[in-house]
Design a protein around this motif. Structure first.
Motif, PDB file in Angstrom:
ATOM      1  N   HIS A  40      70.301 -53.880  60.618  1.00 34.72           N
ATOM      2  CA  HIS A  40      70.878 -53.995  61.958  1.00 34.72           C
ATOM      3  C   HIS A  40      70.254 -55.115  62.804  1.00 34.72           C
ATOM      4  CE1 HIS A  40      68.273 -52.471  65.285  1.00 34.72           C
ATOM      5  NE2 HIS A  40      67.502 -52.305  64.244  1.00 34.72           N
ATOM      6  N   HIS A  41      69.254 -55.800  62.250  1.00 34.38           N
ATOM      7  CA  HIS A  41      68.726 -56.961  62.989  1.00 34.38           C
ATOM      8  C   HIS A  41      68.167 -57.996  62.026  1.00 34.38           C
ATOM      9  CE1 HIS A  41      66.900 -59.547  65.885  1.00 34.38           C
ATOM     10  NE2 HIS A  41      65.729 -59.392  65.308  1.00 34.38           N
ATOM     11  N   CYS A  42      68.865 -59.113  61.901  1.00 33.37           N
ATOM     12  CA  CYS A  42      68.394 -60.187  61.025  1.00 33.37           C
ATOM     13  C   CYS A  42      68.929 -61.522  61.539  1.00 33.37           C
ATOM     14  CB  CYS A  42      68.831 -59.942  59.583  1.00 33.37           C
ATOM     15  SG  CYS A  42      70.613 -59.718  59.388  1.00 33.37           S
ATOM     16  N   HIS A  43      68.490 -62.591  60.898  1.00 29.34           N
ATOM     17  CA  HIS A  43      68.822 -63.939  61.360  1.00 29.34           C
ATOM     18  C   HIS A  43      69.302 -64.799  60.194  1.00 29.34           C
ATOM     19  CE1 HIS A  43      66.680 -63.201  65.183  1.00 29.34           C
ATOM     20  NE2 HIS A  43      65.854 -62.500  64.437  1.00 29.34           N
ATOM     21  N   GLY A  44      69.618 -66.040  60.506  1.00 25.23           N
ATOM     22  CA  GLY A  44      70.033 -66.992  59.487  1.00 25.23           C
ATOM     23  C   GLY A  44      68.848 -67.524  58.686  1.00 25.23           C
ATOM     24  N   ALA A  72      74.547 -56.588  71.897  1.00 24.71           N
ATOM     25  CA  ALA A  72      73.872 -57.683  72.588  1.00 24.71           C
ATOM     26  C   ALA A  72      72.372 -57.537  72.374  1.00 24.71           C
ATOM     27  CB  ALA A  72      74.196 -57.651  74.078  1.00 24.71           C
ATOM     28  N   LYS A  73      71.664 -58.660  72.563  1.00 25.14           N
ATOM     29  CA  LYS A  73      70.214 -58.625  72.420  1.00 25.14           C
ATOM     30  C   LYS A  73      69.571 -59.328  73.608  1.00 25.14           C
ATOM     31  CE  LYS A  73      66.341 -60.336  69.718  1.00 25.14           C
ATOM     32  NZ  LYS A  73      65.914 -61.339  68.751  1.00 25.14           N
ATOM     33  N   SER A  74      68.500 -58.735  74.120  1.00 17.19           N
ATOM     34  CA  SER A  74      67.710 -59.337  75.189  1.00 17.19           C
ATOM     35  C   SER A  74      66.377 -59.826  74.641  1.00 17.19           C
ATOM     36  CB  SER A  74      67.442 -58.314  76.292  1.00 17.19           C
ATOM     37  OG  SER A  74      66.388 -58.774  77.128  1.00 17.19           O
ATOM     38  N   LEU A 123      63.553 -53.232  69.078  1.00 20.99           N
ATOM     39  CA  LEU A 123      63.321 -53.925  67.806  1.00 20.99           C
ATOM     40  C   LEU A 123      61.829 -54.141  67.545  1.00 20.99           C
ATOM     41  CD1 LEU A 123      65.937 -56.816  68.216  1.00 20.99           C
ATOM     42  CD2 LEU A 123      66.321 -54.555  67.226  1.00 20.99           C
ATOM     43  N   HIS A 124      61.442 -54.053  66.292  1.00 22.75           N
ATOM     44  CA  HIS A 124      60.097 -54.395  65.781  1.00 22.75           C
ATOM     45  C   HIS A 124      59.010 -53.422  66.234  1.00 22.75           C
ATOM     46  CE1 HIS A 124      62.510 -57.875  65.432  1.00 22.75           C
ATOM     47  NE2 HIS A 124      62.113 -58.507  66.516  1.00 22.75           N
ATOM     48  N   ASN A 125      58.678 -53.522  67.530  1.00 26.32           N
ATOM     49  CA  ASN A 125      57.766 -52.574  68.189  1.00 26.32           C
ATOM     50  C   ASN A 125      56.289 -52.647  67.802  1.00 26.32           C
ATOM     51  OD1 ASN A 125      59.734 -51.145  69.871  1.00 26.32           O
ATOM     52  ND2 ASN A 125      60.621 -50.604  67.898  1.00 26.32           N
ATOM     53  N   THR A 129      65.424 -55.788  58.656  1.00 23.38           N
ATOM     54  CA  THR A 129      64.441 -56.683  58.036  1.00 23.38           C
ATOM     55  C   THR A 129      63.830 -57.618  59.081  1.00 23.38           C
ATOM     56  OG1 THR A 129      66.135 -58.338  57.550  1.00 23.38           O
ATOM     57  CG2 THR A 129      65.603 -56.746  55.797  1.00 23.38           C
ATOM     58  N   ASP A 130      64.621 -58.009  60.090  1.00 23.02           N
ATOM     59  CA  ASP A 130      64.275 -59.139  60.956  1.00 23.02           C
ATOM     60  C   ASP A 130      64.024 -60.392  60.121  1.00 23.02           C
ATOM     61  OD1 ASP A 130      64.012 -60.447  63.383  1.00 23.02           O
ATOM     62  OD2 ASP A 130      61.841 -60.233  63.389  1.00 23.02           O
ATOM     63  N   ALA A 131      64.735 -60.503  58.999  1.00 26.29           N
ATOM     64  CA  ALA A 131      64.600 -61.698  58.162  1.00 26.29           C
ATOM     65  C   ALA A 131      64.963 -62.927  58.977  1.00 26.29           C
ATOM     66  CB  ALA A 131      65.516 -61.595  56.952  1.00 26.29           C
TER      67      ALA A 131
END
Ligand SMILES: [Zn+2]
Length: 383
Positions: A24-28, A173-175, A270-272, A324-326
Motif C-alpha cells: 500500500h505504499h511504494c515508489h518508482g 492522498a499522502k502528506s 507510514l513507516h513509524n 515495502t516503501d520500496a
C-alpha cells in the motif's frame, strides 16, 4: 493444549496466503545499469556510503541483499557485493529489476507518484514489472507545488487545489508534513483567510520552483483531503535526513486524529519506526487509524522480526497494513516482502504452536494483514 496443525504445514499454508500482497505504499525505481557507487547511494536513507565508514553493504540491509537477492539473479546466497553488482549489470538494470520485483509476491501496488520523473515513476510502469495491478496515491504537497509553479494567485489557491484533488484518479492522498514542518498539525482546519496569507508568504527556490514548508498550508492540505473523503497517508518516523526525526513521532498527530476521528476517513501512518509502538497505540485507540512498518523492515534485514512483534503488541489485527516503501532499487520490493512475510509467519506460527491461536486464526490474520486491510482502507477489490 494440543496443536492439530503441524507448524511446517501452517507455514506452507501461510506462505500461500501471503503470496499476493497489496503493497500500500511504494515508489518508482531506477532501472538503469547502476554501478556500485550508484547502487550503494540508493540502498539506505543515507546520501551514500560514508567516506569515513566502510560500505553500505556492511549493514543488515547489505547482508539481506546478498543473502536473498543474489539467488534471484542466479548467484549463490551471500555472493560478494562486487559479484552482485556485476551480475546486475550483466543482466541489465531493467531485466534485473523485472526479475526481482516479479519474485516479490506482490500483486497490487499503491504507488506514491510524488518523487522525480526520471525514474520509473508511474503506477503502470511499476505494475508492468511484476505483472500486477497498480493504483496512484497523490502527494498533496506535490500537487500544491505544481499549482504554485503555475503562479496561481494566493486567493485562488484553495479553490484550485480542491478542484485538482477532486478530479484526481488517485485512490488516496499522502502528506509529507513530517518532512517539511513536523507532525504538529492542528485540530481545526485553517481558515481560507489564513491559507491565503500563508500562501502569499511562500518564497521560491533558487531555480524559481517552490518547495512547500509552511505549517498552515500543510495543515490545510491534510484537512482538505479528509473533507473530500480520501484515505490519507502521513509519513511518520524514519526517513532520509531531509526530515528532523524529533518532529516525526506520530503521537504529535494526536490533536489532528482526535478532531478527524468521526469523519469516517482512514488515516494511515507510514513507516513509524522507531515510534512503531506509539503508532500501534494510536491504531488501537482511534477507529480510523491504520499503520505499517515499511522501510524499517528491509533496512533491519534479518533483525526485523522484532519490529513486527512490537507493532502487534497493541495494534488490532485489522489495523496493520503491508508496505515495502520500496524506492529506487527493486531489491527493496524483494526484501520488504520477503522479510515481512517471514516475520509474520514466524510470529503467527509461534502463537499457534504455543496454543495461543488456532490455525484458522493464523490464516485469517495473515490474509487481513497481507491484503484485506488495504483493500478495505482504500476500497479496492481483489483482482
Ligand atoms: Zn515512501
Amino acid at each position: 493444549l494440543v496443536v492439530d496443525v503441524p507448524a511446517a504445514h501452517l507455514h506452507h499454508e501461510l506462505e500461500l496466503e501471503l503470496d499476493r500482497f497489496v503493497d500500500h505504499h511504494c515508489h518508482g525505481l531506477d532501472v538503469s545499469d547502476l554501478d556500485r557507487p550508484a547502487f550503494e547511494a540508493l540502498m539506505s536513507e543515507a546520501d551514500g556510503p560514508s567516506p569515513l565508514g566502510t560500505t553500505a553493504f556492511d549493514s543488515m540491509l547489505g547482508l539481506a541483499v546478498r543473502r536473498w537477492c543474489a539467488p534471484v539473479l542466479g548467484l549463490p546466497p551471500l555472493a560478494s557485493p562486487d559479484d552482485y553488482v556485476a551480475r546486475r549489470r550483466e543482466l541489465g538494470g531493467a531485466e534485473a529489476s523485472r526479475r526481482l520485483v516479479a519474485s516479490a509476491g506482490i500483486s497490487t501496488f499503491l504507488v506514491d507518484t510524488g518523487i522525480s520523473s526520471k525514474r520509473v515513476g508511474s503506477p503502470h510502469d511499476v505494475a508492468m514489472l511484476a505483472g500486477g495491478t497498480a493504483h496512484e496515491i497523490v502527494r498533496l504537497e506535490r500537487l500544491a507545488e505544481d499549482l504554485l509553479d503555475e503562479s496561481v494567485e494566493p486567493d485562488q489557491f484553495g479553490a484550485r487545489f480542491e478542484e485538482r484533488l477532486r478530479v484526481s484518479e488517485a485512490i488516496g492522498a499522502k502528506s509529507i508534513a513530517a518532512y517539511r514542518v513536523g507532525l504538529d498539525l492542528p485540530g481545526v482546519k485553517p481558515s481560507a483567510r489564513a491559507l491565503e496569507v500563508a500562501v502569499s508568504q511562500l518564497g521560491t527556490e533558487a531555480d524559481g520552483g517552490h518547495r512547500l514548508a509552511h505549517p498552515v498550508v500543510h495543515a490545510w492540505l491534510a484537512w482538505t483531503a479528509v473533507e473530500i473523503g480520501m484515505p490519507l497517508q502521513f509519513h511518520a518516523g524514519y526517513g532520509d535526513k531531509d526530515l528532523d526525526l524529533r518532529r516525526c513521532d506520530p503521537l504529535r498527530l494526536t490533536a489532528f486524529l482526535e478532531a478527524t476521528r468521526t469523519r469516517g476517513v482512514p488515516i494511515v501512518l507510514l513507516h513509524n519506526y522507531p515510534f512503531h509502538r506509539n503508532a500501534a497505540y494510536l491504531a488501537q485507540v482511534f477507529d480510523h487509524v491504520f499503520i505499517d512498518i515499511g522501510l524499517a523492515t528491509h533496512n533491519a534485514g534479518a533483525l526485523s522480526d522484532s519490529i513486527l512483534r512490537e507493532s502487534l503488541e497493541l495494534a488490532p489485527f485489522g489495523k496493520l497494513l503491508f508496505a515495502t516503501d520500496a524506492y529506487g532499487l527493486a531489491e527493496h520490493y524483494v526484501l520488504g516482502a520477503l522479510l515481512f512475510r517471514r516475520a509474520l509467519t514466524r510470529v503467527l506460527g509461534s502463537l499457534l504452536v504455543a496454543g495461543e491461536m488456532g490455525a484458522d486464526d493464523a490464516l485469517r490474520l495473515g490474509r487481513l494483514i497481507g491484503r484485506e486491510n488495504a483493500e478495505r482502507v482504500y476500497a479496492i477489490g481483489s483482482p
